[in-house]
Motif scaffolding. Structure first.
Motif, PDB file in Angstrom:
ATOM      1  N   GLU A   1      79.367  67.264 109.591  1.00  0.00           N
ATOM      2  CA  GLU A   1      78.295  67.083 110.561  1.00  0.00           C
ATOM      3  C   GLU A   1      78.267  65.647 111.062  1.00  0.00           C
ATOM      4  O   GLU A   1      78.622  64.720 110.325  1.00  0.00           O
ATOM      5  CB  GLU A   1      76.938  67.416 109.915  1.00  0.00           C
ATOM      6  CG  GLU A   1      76.849  68.831 109.361  1.00  0.00           C
ATOM      7  CD  GLU A   1      75.672  69.026 108.432  1.00  0.00           C
ATOM      8  OE1 GLU A   1      75.075  70.117 108.456  1.00  0.00           O
ATOM      9  OE2 GLU A   1      75.351  68.088 107.661  1.00  0.00           O
TER      10      GLU A   1
ATOM     11  N   ALA B   1      83.240  75.895 100.556  1.00  0.00           N
ATOM     12  CA  ALA B   1      83.526  75.200 101.811  1.00  0.00           C
ATOM     13  C   ALA B   1      82.695  73.929 101.877  1.00  0.00           C
ATOM     14  O   ALA B   1      81.712  73.756 101.140  1.00  0.00           O
ATOM     15  CB  ALA B   1      83.219  76.089 103.016  1.00  0.00           C
ATOM     16  N   ARG B   2      83.109  73.053 102.785  1.00  0.00           N
ATOM     17  CA  ARG B   2      82.285  71.896 103.117  1.00  0.00           C
ATOM     18  C   ARG B   2      81.893  71.989 104.587  1.00  0.00           C
ATOM     19  O   ARG B   2      82.642  72.503 105.409  1.00  0.00           O
ATOM     20  CB  ARG B   2      83.021  70.573 102.852  1.00  0.00           C
ATOM     21  CG  ARG B   2      84.228  70.303 103.748  1.00  0.00           C
ATOM     22  CD  ARG B   2      84.803  68.928 103.459  1.00  0.00           C
ATOM     23  NE  ARG B   2      86.006  68.630 104.244  1.00  0.00           N
ATOM     24  CZ  ARG B   2      86.691  67.485 104.174  1.00  0.00           C
ATOM     25  NH1 ARG B   2      86.286  66.538 103.347  1.00  0.00           N
ATOM     26  NH2 ARG B   2      87.768  67.291 104.914  1.00  0.00           N
ATOM     27  N   ARG B   3      80.691  71.504 104.903  1.00  0.00           N
ATOM     28  CA  ARG B   3      80.250  71.396 106.287  1.00  0.00           C
ATOM     29  C   ARG B   3      80.404  69.952 106.737  1.00  0.00           C
ATOM     30  O   ARG B   3      79.991  69.030 106.031  1.00  0.00           O
ATOM     31  CB  ARG B   3      78.777  71.817 106.442  1.00  0.00           C
ATOM     32  CG  ARG B   3      78.527  73.280 106.228  1.00  0.00           C
ATOM     33  CD  ARG B   3      77.186  73.724 106.824  1.00  0.00           C
ATOM     34  NE  ARG B   3      76.100  72.800 106.586  1.00  0.00           N
ATOM     35  CZ  ARG B   3      75.394  72.731 105.451  1.00  0.00           C
ATOM     36  NH1 ARG B   3      75.697  73.542 104.445  1.00  0.00           N
ATOM     37  NH2 ARG B   3      74.404  71.880 105.317  1.00  0.00           N
TER      38      ARG B   3
ATOM     39  N   ASP C   1      78.482  70.017 100.664  1.00  0.00           N
ATOM     40  CA  ASP C   1      78.701  71.353 100.108  1.00  0.00           C
ATOM     41  C   ASP C   1      78.051  72.370 101.046  1.00  0.00           C
ATOM     42  O   ASP C   1      76.914  72.192 101.497  1.00  0.00           O
ATOM     43  CB  ASP C   1      78.073  71.410  98.714  1.00  0.00           C
ATOM     44  CG  ASP C   1      78.202  72.774  98.033  1.00  0.00           C
ATOM     45  OD1 ASP C   1      78.825  73.686  98.614  1.00  0.00           O
ATOM     46  OD2 ASP C   1      77.666  72.914  96.919  1.00  0.00           O
ATOM     47  N   ASP C   2      78.768  73.432 101.348  1.00  0.00           N
ATOM     48  CA  ASP C   2      78.266  74.454 102.273  1.00  0.00           C
ATOM     49  C   ASP C   2      76.949  75.054 101.786  1.00  0.00           C
ATOM     50  O   ASP C   2      76.174  75.582 102.579  1.00  0.00           O
ATOM     51  CB  ASP C   2      79.324  75.548 102.437  1.00  0.00           C
ATOM     52  CG  ASP C   2      79.062  76.434 103.644  1.00  0.00           C
ATOM     53  OD1 ASP C   2      78.568  75.916 104.668  1.00  0.00           O
ATOM     54  OD2 ASP C   2      79.358  77.633 103.583  1.00  0.00           O
TER      55      ASP C   2
ATOM     56  N   HIS D   1      80.137  64.912 105.145  1.00  0.00           N
ATOM     57  CA  HIS D   1      80.508  66.258 104.695  1.00  0.00           C
ATOM     58  C   HIS D   1      79.630  66.617 103.508  1.00  0.00           C
ATOM     59  O   HIS D   1      79.316  65.792 102.664  1.00  0.00           O
ATOM     60  CB  HIS D   1      82.001  66.371 104.370  1.00  0.00           C
ATOM     61  CG  HIS D   1      82.489  65.445 103.299  1.00  0.00           C
ATOM     62  ND1 HIS D   1      83.677  65.622 102.622  1.00  0.00           N
ATOM     63  CD2 HIS D   1      81.964  64.310 102.762  1.00  0.00           C
ATOM     64  CE1 HIS D   1      83.854  64.656 101.750  1.00  0.00           C
ATOM     65  NE2 HIS D   1      82.843  63.851 101.809  1.00  0.00           N
TER      66      HIS D   1
ATOM     67  N   PRO E   1      76.554  69.957 114.189  1.00  0.00           N
ATOM     68  CA  PRO E   1      77.583  70.587 113.344  1.00  0.00           C
ATOM     69  C   PRO E   1      78.964  70.435 113.997  1.00  0.00           C
ATOM     70  O   PRO E   1      79.112  70.672 115.201  1.00  0.00           O
ATOM     71  CB  PRO E   1      77.150  72.052 113.284  1.00  0.00           C
ATOM     72  CG  PRO E   1      75.718  72.063 113.728  1.00  0.00           C
ATOM     73  CD  PRO E   1      75.578  70.936 114.692  1.00  0.00           C
TER      74      PRO E   1
ATOM     75  N   ARG F   1      82.971  81.998  98.009  1.00  0.00           N
ATOM     76  CA  ARG F   1      83.270  81.225  99.215  1.00  0.00           C
ATOM     77  C   ARG F   1      82.912  79.767  98.966  1.00  0.00           C
ATOM     78  O   ARG F   1      81.739  79.437  98.750  1.00  0.00           O
ATOM     79  CB  ARG F   1      82.493  81.760 100.413  1.00  0.00           C
ATOM     80  CG  ARG F   1      82.883  83.166 100.827  1.00  0.00           C
ATOM     81  CD  ARG F   1      82.062  83.635 102.011  1.00  0.00           C
ATOM     82  NE  ARG F   1      82.339  82.832 103.208  1.00  0.00           N
ATOM     83  CZ  ARG F   1      81.630  82.928 104.333  1.00  0.00           C
ATOM     84  NH1 ARG F   1      80.610  83.753 104.409  1.00  0.00           N
ATOM     85  NH2 ARG F   1      81.948  82.171 105.362  1.00  0.00           N
TER      86      ARG F   1
ATOM     87  N   ARG G   1      83.129  73.958 109.720  1.00  0.00           N
ATOM     88  CA  ARG G   1      83.027  74.441 108.337  1.00  0.00           C
ATOM     89  C   ARG G   1      84.441  74.571 107.820  1.00  0.00           C
ATOM     90  O   ARG G   1      85.256  75.299 108.396  1.00  0.00           O
ATOM     91  CB  ARG G   1      82.311  75.790 108.268  1.00  0.00           C
ATOM     92  CG  ARG G   1      82.204  76.350 106.853  1.00  0.00           C
ATOM     93  CD  ARG G   1      81.590  77.745 106.862  1.00  0.00           C
ATOM     94  NE  ARG G   1      81.477  78.270 105.516  1.00  0.00           N
ATOM     95  CZ  ARG G   1      82.471  78.868 104.857  1.00  0.00           C
ATOM     96  NH1 ARG G   1      83.666  79.020 105.446  1.00  0.00           N
ATOM     97  NH2 ARG G   1      82.296  79.327 103.631  1.00  0.00           N
ATOM     98  N   GLU G   2      84.748  73.867 106.740  1.00  0.00           N
ATOM     99  CA  GLU G   2      86.124  73.802 106.235  1.00  0.00           C
ATOM    100  C   GLU G   2      86.210  74.403 104.832  1.00  0.00           C
ATOM    101  O   GLU G   2      85.597  73.893 103.900  1.00  0.00           O
ATOM    102  CB  GLU G   2      86.599  72.351 106.205  1.00  0.00           C
ATOM    103  CG  GLU G   2      88.029  72.173 105.743  1.00  0.00           C
ATOM    104  CD  GLU G   2      88.483  70.722 105.825  1.00  0.00           C
ATOM    105  OE1 GLU G   2      89.679  70.471 105.601  1.00  0.00           O
ATOM    106  OE2 GLU G   2      87.642  69.842 106.101  1.00  0.00           O
TER     107      GLU G   2
END
Length: 302
Positions: free
Chosen positions: A268, A264-266, A147-148, A145, A162, A262, A165-166
Protein backbone atom coordinates in the motif's frame (compact mmCIF):
# COMPACT_ATOMS: atom_id res chain seq x y z
CA UNK A 1 -0.86 31.21 16.34
CA UNK A 2 2.13 30.46 14.16
CA UNK A 3 1.58 27.54 11.75
CA UNK A 4 5.17 26.34 12.14
CA UNK A 5 4.72 26.05 15.91
CA UNK A 6 1.43 24.22 15.40
CA UNK A 7 3.30 21.80 13.15
CA UNK A 8 5.84 21.24 15.95
CA UNK A 9 3.03 20.41 18.38
CA UNK A 10 1.55 17.93 15.90
CA UNK A 11 4.95 16.30 15.41
CA UNK A 12 5.31 16.02 19.19
CA UNK A 13 1.97 14.21 19.27
CA UNK A 14 3.22 11.84 16.55
CA UNK A 15 6.77 11.25 17.81
CA UNK A 16 6.46 11.57 21.58
CA UNK A 17 9.70 13.42 22.42
CA UNK A 18 11.15 16.87 21.85
CA UNK A 19 14.40 15.26 20.64
CA UNK A 20 12.54 13.32 17.94
CA UNK A 21 10.71 16.45 16.79
CA UNK A 22 14.03 18.30 16.63
CA UNK A 23 15.52 15.52 14.53
CA UNK A 24 12.58 15.48 12.10
CA UNK A 25 12.57 19.26 11.69
CA UNK A 26 16.38 19.65 11.65
CA UNK A 27 16.38 21.85 14.75
CA UNK A 28 17.98 21.66 18.16
CA UNK A 29 15.87 20.30 21.05
CA UNK A 30 16.29 23.61 22.91
CA UNK A 31 14.93 25.53 19.90
CA UNK A 32 11.91 23.21 19.71
CA UNK A 33 11.26 23.62 23.45
CA UNK A 34 11.48 27.40 23.13
CA UNK A 35 9.03 27.48 20.24
CA UNK A 36 6.57 25.25 22.10
CA UNK A 37 6.77 27.60 25.10
CA UNK A 38 5.95 30.52 22.81
CA UNK A 39 2.99 28.54 21.41
CA UNK A 40 1.74 27.92 24.96
CA UNK A 41 1.92 31.67 25.67
CA UNK A 42 0.02 32.36 22.45
CA UNK A 43 -2.64 29.81 23.45
CA UNK A 44 -2.75 31.05 27.06
CA UNK A 45 -2.76 27.50 28.49
CA UNK A 46 -0.29 24.75 29.37
CA UNK A 47 0.15 22.47 26.37
CA UNK A 48 2.76 19.97 27.59
CA UNK A 49 3.73 18.63 30.99
CA UNK A 50 6.55 16.44 32.38
CA UNK A 51 6.04 12.66 32.35
CA UNK A 52 9.10 11.08 33.92
CA UNK A 53 12.05 11.89 31.66
CA UNK A 54 9.70 12.68 28.78
CA UNK A 55 6.85 15.08 28.21
CA UNK A 56 3.23 14.52 27.26
CA UNK A 57 0.42 16.62 25.93
CA UNK A 58 -2.10 18.08 28.36
CA UNK A 59 -5.81 17.84 27.58
CA UNK A 60 -5.59 21.34 26.12
CA UNK A 61 -2.58 20.28 24.09
CA UNK A 62 -4.46 17.35 22.58
CA UNK A 63 -7.38 19.60 21.68
CA UNK A 64 -5.00 22.06 20.01
CA UNK A 65 -3.40 19.22 18.03
CA UNK A 66 -6.84 18.50 16.59
CA UNK A 67 -7.20 22.13 15.56
CA UNK A 68 -3.64 22.10 14.24
CA UNK A 69 -4.56 19.21 11.95
CA UNK A 70 -7.43 21.26 10.55
CA UNK A 71 -5.29 24.37 10.08
CA UNK A 72 -2.35 22.53 8.52
CA UNK A 73 -4.65 20.51 6.26
CA UNK A 74 -6.22 23.76 5.10
CA UNK A 75 -2.79 25.21 4.40
CA UNK A 76 -1.86 22.03 2.48
CA UNK A 77 -5.04 22.33 0.45
CA UNK A 78 -4.27 25.97 -0.27
CA UNK A 79 -0.79 25.01 -1.45
CA UNK A 80 -2.29 22.20 -3.53
CA UNK A 81 -4.77 24.61 -5.11
CA UNK A 82 -1.89 26.85 -6.12
CA UNK A 83 -0.04 23.83 -7.56
CA UNK A 84 -3.17 22.84 -9.47
CA UNK A 85 -2.91 26.02 -11.53
CA UNK A 86 0.08 24.45 -13.24
CA UNK A 87 -0.82 22.49 -16.35
CA UNK A 88 1.96 19.94 -15.67
CA UNK A 89 3.06 18.40 -12.37
CA UNK A 90 6.59 19.44 -11.42
CA UNK A 91 9.06 19.29 -8.59
CA UNK A 92 10.27 16.53 -6.27
CA UNK A 93 8.32 13.85 -4.44
CA UNK A 94 10.03 11.89 -1.66
CA UNK A 95 9.01 8.23 -1.37
CA UNK A 96 9.97 5.67 1.27
CA UNK A 97 9.85 1.94 0.48
CA UNK A 98 10.49 -1.27 2.38
CA UNK A 99 13.62 -2.83 0.77
CA UNK A 100 12.01 -5.51 -1.44
CA UNK A 101 9.39 -2.97 -2.51
CA UNK A 102 12.13 -0.56 -3.54
CA UNK A 103 13.80 -3.31 -5.58
CA UNK A 104 10.51 -4.03 -7.32
CA UNK A 105 9.05 -0.54 -7.82
CA UNK A 106 11.57 2.28 -7.32
CA UNK A 107 13.58 2.20 -10.57
CA UNK A 108 10.55 2.12 -12.90
CA UNK A 109 8.86 4.79 -10.76
CA UNK A 110 11.83 7.16 -11.07
CA UNK A 111 11.96 6.64 -14.85
CA UNK A 112 8.20 7.02 -15.41
CA UNK A 113 7.84 10.08 -13.17
CA UNK A 114 10.91 11.79 -14.64
CA UNK A 115 9.45 11.37 -18.13
CA UNK A 116 6.44 13.38 -16.90
CA UNK A 117 8.44 16.15 -15.20
CA UNK A 118 8.57 14.92 -11.59
CA UNK A 119 11.73 13.81 -9.76
CA UNK A 120 11.26 10.96 -7.28
CA UNK A 121 13.67 10.89 -4.35
CA UNK A 122 13.50 7.32 -3.02
CA UNK A 123 14.72 5.64 0.16
CA UNK A 124 14.60 2.04 1.34
CA UNK A 125 13.89 1.74 5.06
CA UNK A 126 13.25 -1.57 6.81
CA UNK A 127 10.71 -0.62 9.46
CA UNK A 128 7.26 -1.89 10.51
CA UNK A 129 4.31 -0.58 8.49
CA UNK A 130 2.84 0.86 11.69
CA UNK A 131 5.53 3.55 11.61
CA UNK A 132 4.18 5.05 8.37
CA UNK A 133 2.57 8.02 10.22
CA UNK A 134 5.94 8.95 11.70
CA UNK A 135 7.70 8.50 8.34
CA UNK A 136 5.27 10.93 6.72
CA UNK A 137 6.98 13.72 8.68
CA UNK A 138 9.92 13.16 6.30
CA UNK A 139 8.36 11.67 3.15
CA UNK A 140 5.49 12.61 0.84
CA UNK A 141 4.59 8.95 0.19
CA UNK A 142 5.36 5.85 2.27
CA UNK A 143 5.02 2.46 0.57
CA UNK A 144 4.46 -0.32 3.12
CA UNK A 145 3.72 -4.03 3.15
CA UNK A 146 1.49 -5.80 5.67
CA UNK A 147 0.27 -9.29 6.42
CA UNK A 148 -2.88 -9.80 4.33
CA UNK A 149 -4.74 -10.62 7.55
CA UNK A 150 -3.78 -7.30 9.16
CA UNK A 151 -7.04 -5.30 9.18
CA UNK A 152 -5.87 -2.42 11.38
CA UNK A 153 -7.25 0.91 10.22
CA UNK A 154 -4.90 3.74 9.32
CA UNK A 155 -7.15 6.42 10.83
CA UNK A 156 -8.74 9.59 9.46
CA UNK A 157 -5.49 11.52 9.06
CA UNK A 158 -4.03 9.15 6.47
CA UNK A 159 -5.01 8.15 2.94
CA UNK A 160 -4.13 4.69 1.58
CA UNK A 161 -3.81 3.56 -2.04
CA UNK A 162 -3.79 -0.26 -2.47
CA UNK A 163 -1.06 -1.29 -4.93
CA UNK A 164 -1.05 -5.09 -5.02
CA UNK A 165 -1.66 -8.30 -3.13
CA UNK A 166 1.37 -10.58 -3.36
CA UNK A 167 1.21 -14.29 -2.40
CA UNK A 168 3.90 -15.71 -0.13
CA UNK A 169 5.54 -18.99 -1.10
CA UNK A 170 7.76 -21.42 0.78
CA UNK A 171 11.41 -21.17 -0.27
CA UNK A 172 13.28 -24.50 -0.29
CA UNK A 173 16.75 -25.71 -1.33
CA UNK A 174 16.63 -27.87 -4.51
CA UNK A 175 17.33 -31.10 -2.65
CA UNK A 176 14.66 -30.64 0.02
CA UNK A 177 12.27 -33.58 0.54
CA UNK A 178 9.30 -31.35 -0.38
CA UNK A 179 10.86 -29.74 -3.46
CA UNK A 180 9.14 -32.15 -5.87
CA UNK A 181 5.64 -31.42 -4.57
CA UNK A 182 3.48 -28.98 -6.56
CA UNK A 183 1.86 -27.62 -3.40
CA UNK A 184 2.84 -27.99 0.22
CA UNK A 185 0.52 -28.48 3.20
CA UNK A 186 1.22 -26.73 6.50
CA UNK A 187 1.27 -30.11 8.21
CA UNK A 188 4.30 -31.00 6.04
CA UNK A 189 6.20 -28.13 7.67
CA UNK A 190 5.36 -28.78 11.33
CA UNK A 191 8.92 -29.78 12.26
CA UNK A 192 10.71 -27.35 9.93
CA UNK A 193 13.41 -24.89 10.91
CA UNK A 194 12.48 -21.46 9.54
CA UNK A 195 14.53 -18.45 8.59
CA UNK A 196 12.54 -15.49 9.91
CA UNK A 197 12.88 -11.73 10.21
CA UNK A 198 13.00 -9.21 13.01
CA UNK A 199 9.86 -8.97 15.12
CA UNK A 200 7.34 -6.41 13.92
CA UNK A 201 8.16 -6.77 10.24
CA UNK A 202 5.70 -8.20 7.72
CA UNK A 203 7.01 -11.79 7.50
CA UNK A 204 7.08 -12.12 11.28
CA UNK A 205 3.44 -11.01 11.40
CA UNK A 206 2.63 -13.77 8.88
CA UNK A 207 4.37 -16.36 11.07
CA UNK A 208 2.20 -15.19 13.98
CA UNK A 209 -0.89 -15.63 11.80
CA UNK A 210 0.23 -19.18 10.95
CA UNK A 211 0.70 -19.97 14.65
CA UNK A 212 -2.75 -18.56 15.46
CA UNK A 213 -4.44 -20.56 12.70
CA UNK A 214 -2.69 -23.86 13.43
CA UNK A 215 -2.14 -23.62 17.17
CA UNK A 216 1.48 -24.66 16.61
CA UNK A 217 4.26 -22.08 17.04
CA UNK A 218 6.65 -21.66 14.11
CA UNK A 219 10.22 -22.66 15.00
CA UNK A 220 12.41 -19.77 13.85
CA UNK A 221 16.12 -20.53 14.12
CA UNK A 222 17.56 -17.42 12.44
CA UNK A 223 16.24 -13.89 11.99
CA UNK A 224 17.63 -11.80 9.12
CA UNK A 225 15.84 -8.99 7.30
CA UNK A 226 17.65 -9.00 3.95
CA UNK A 227 15.99 -11.42 1.52
CA UNK A 228 19.36 -12.00 -0.20
CA UNK A 229 20.79 -13.26 3.10
CA UNK A 230 17.67 -15.39 3.56
CA UNK A 231 18.39 -16.98 0.16
CA UNK A 232 21.96 -17.83 1.20
CA UNK A 233 20.81 -19.49 4.43
CA UNK A 234 18.14 -21.51 2.62
CA UNK A 235 20.65 -22.52 -0.08
CA UNK A 236 23.01 -23.72 2.66
CA UNK A 237 20.27 -25.97 4.06
CA UNK A 238 19.96 -24.05 7.33
CA UNK A 239 16.20 -23.70 7.12
CA UNK A 240 13.28 -22.81 4.89
CA UNK A 241 11.64 -19.41 4.52
CA UNK A 242 8.63 -17.46 3.29
CA UNK A 243 9.31 -15.40 0.17
CA UNK A 244 7.00 -12.93 -1.64
CA UNK A 245 6.22 -14.34 -5.07
CA UNK A 246 7.34 -11.34 -7.13
CA UNK A 247 10.77 -11.01 -5.47
CA UNK A 248 13.48 -11.95 -7.99
CA UNK A 249 15.79 -14.65 -6.65
CA UNK A 250 19.54 -14.61 -7.12
CA UNK A 251 19.92 -18.27 -6.09
CA UNK A 252 18.57 -21.38 -7.83
CA UNK A 253 16.01 -22.23 -5.16
CA UNK A 254 12.57 -23.86 -5.20
CA UNK A 255 9.39 -21.87 -4.56
CA UNK A 256 6.21 -23.70 -3.63
CA UNK A 257 2.77 -22.34 -2.61
CA UNK A 258 1.07 -23.58 0.55
CA UNK A 259 -2.10 -25.36 -0.48
CA UNK A 260 -4.23 -25.29 2.66
CA UNK A 261 -3.87 -21.63 3.68
CA UNK A 262 -3.70 -18.35 1.79
CA UNK A 263 -0.60 -16.38 2.74
CA UNK A 264 0.03 -12.98 1.19
CA UNK A 265 1.24 -9.47 1.82
CA UNK A 266 -0.61 -6.29 0.87
CA UNK A 267 1.45 -3.47 -0.59
CA UNK A 268 0.00 0.00 0.00
CA UNK A 269 1.01 3.62 -0.56
CA UNK A 270 0.27 5.84 2.43
CA UNK A 271 0.00 9.65 2.36
CA UNK A 272 -1.48 12.34 4.57
CA UNK A 273 -5.10 13.14 3.75
CA UNK A 274 -5.19 15.77 1.04
CA UNK A 275 -1.61 15.24 -0.11
CA UNK A 276 -2.76 13.70 -3.39
CA UNK A 277 -4.28 17.08 -4.32
CA UNK A 278 -0.72 18.09 -5.21
CA UNK A 279 -0.33 17.18 -8.90
CA UNK A 280 3.16 15.76 -8.42
CA UNK A 281 2.05 13.39 -5.64
CA UNK A 282 -1.06 12.39 -7.59
CA UNK A 283 1.18 11.57 -10.55
CA UNK A 284 3.48 9.41 -8.39
CA UNK A 285 0.52 7.48 -6.94
CA UNK A 286 -0.86 6.95 -10.45
CA UNK A 287 2.48 5.62 -11.67
CA UNK A 288 2.84 3.36 -8.63
CA UNK A 289 -0.56 1.80 -9.31
CA UNK A 290 0.36 1.15 -12.93
CA UNK A 291 3.78 -0.29 -12.16
CA UNK A 292 2.39 -2.56 -9.43
CA UNK A 293 -0.34 -3.82 -11.77
CA UNK A 294 2.32 -4.57 -14.37
CA UNK A 295 4.43 -6.51 -11.85
CA UNK A 296 1.44 -8.65 -10.83
CA UNK A 297 0.31 -9.16 -14.43
CA UNK A 298 3.74 -10.15 -15.67
CA UNK A 299 4.17 -12.67 -12.86
CA UNK A 300 0.81 -14.27 -13.60
CA UNK A 301 1.74 -14.67 -17.26
CA UNK A 302 5.07 -16.36 -16.58
Amino acid sequence: MDAHRLRMLRELADHGTVAAVADVLSMTPSAVSQQLKILAREAGVTLIEPAGRRVRLTDAGRVLVGHAETVLAALDRAAADMDAYRTTARGEVSVSFFPSGAAMLLAPLIIAARARGVEVIGRDIDTPAARAPQQLAEFDVVVVHRDDRDIAEWGPRLSVVPLLREPLDVLLPPGHRLATQHRIQLSDLAAADWIGVEGGLMVDDVFKSIATLTGVPVRITQRVNDFRVVEELVAAGLGIALMPRYVTLARDLVRRPIGDIRLARRVEAVTRVGADARPAIALVLEELRGIAAGVAGQSMSE
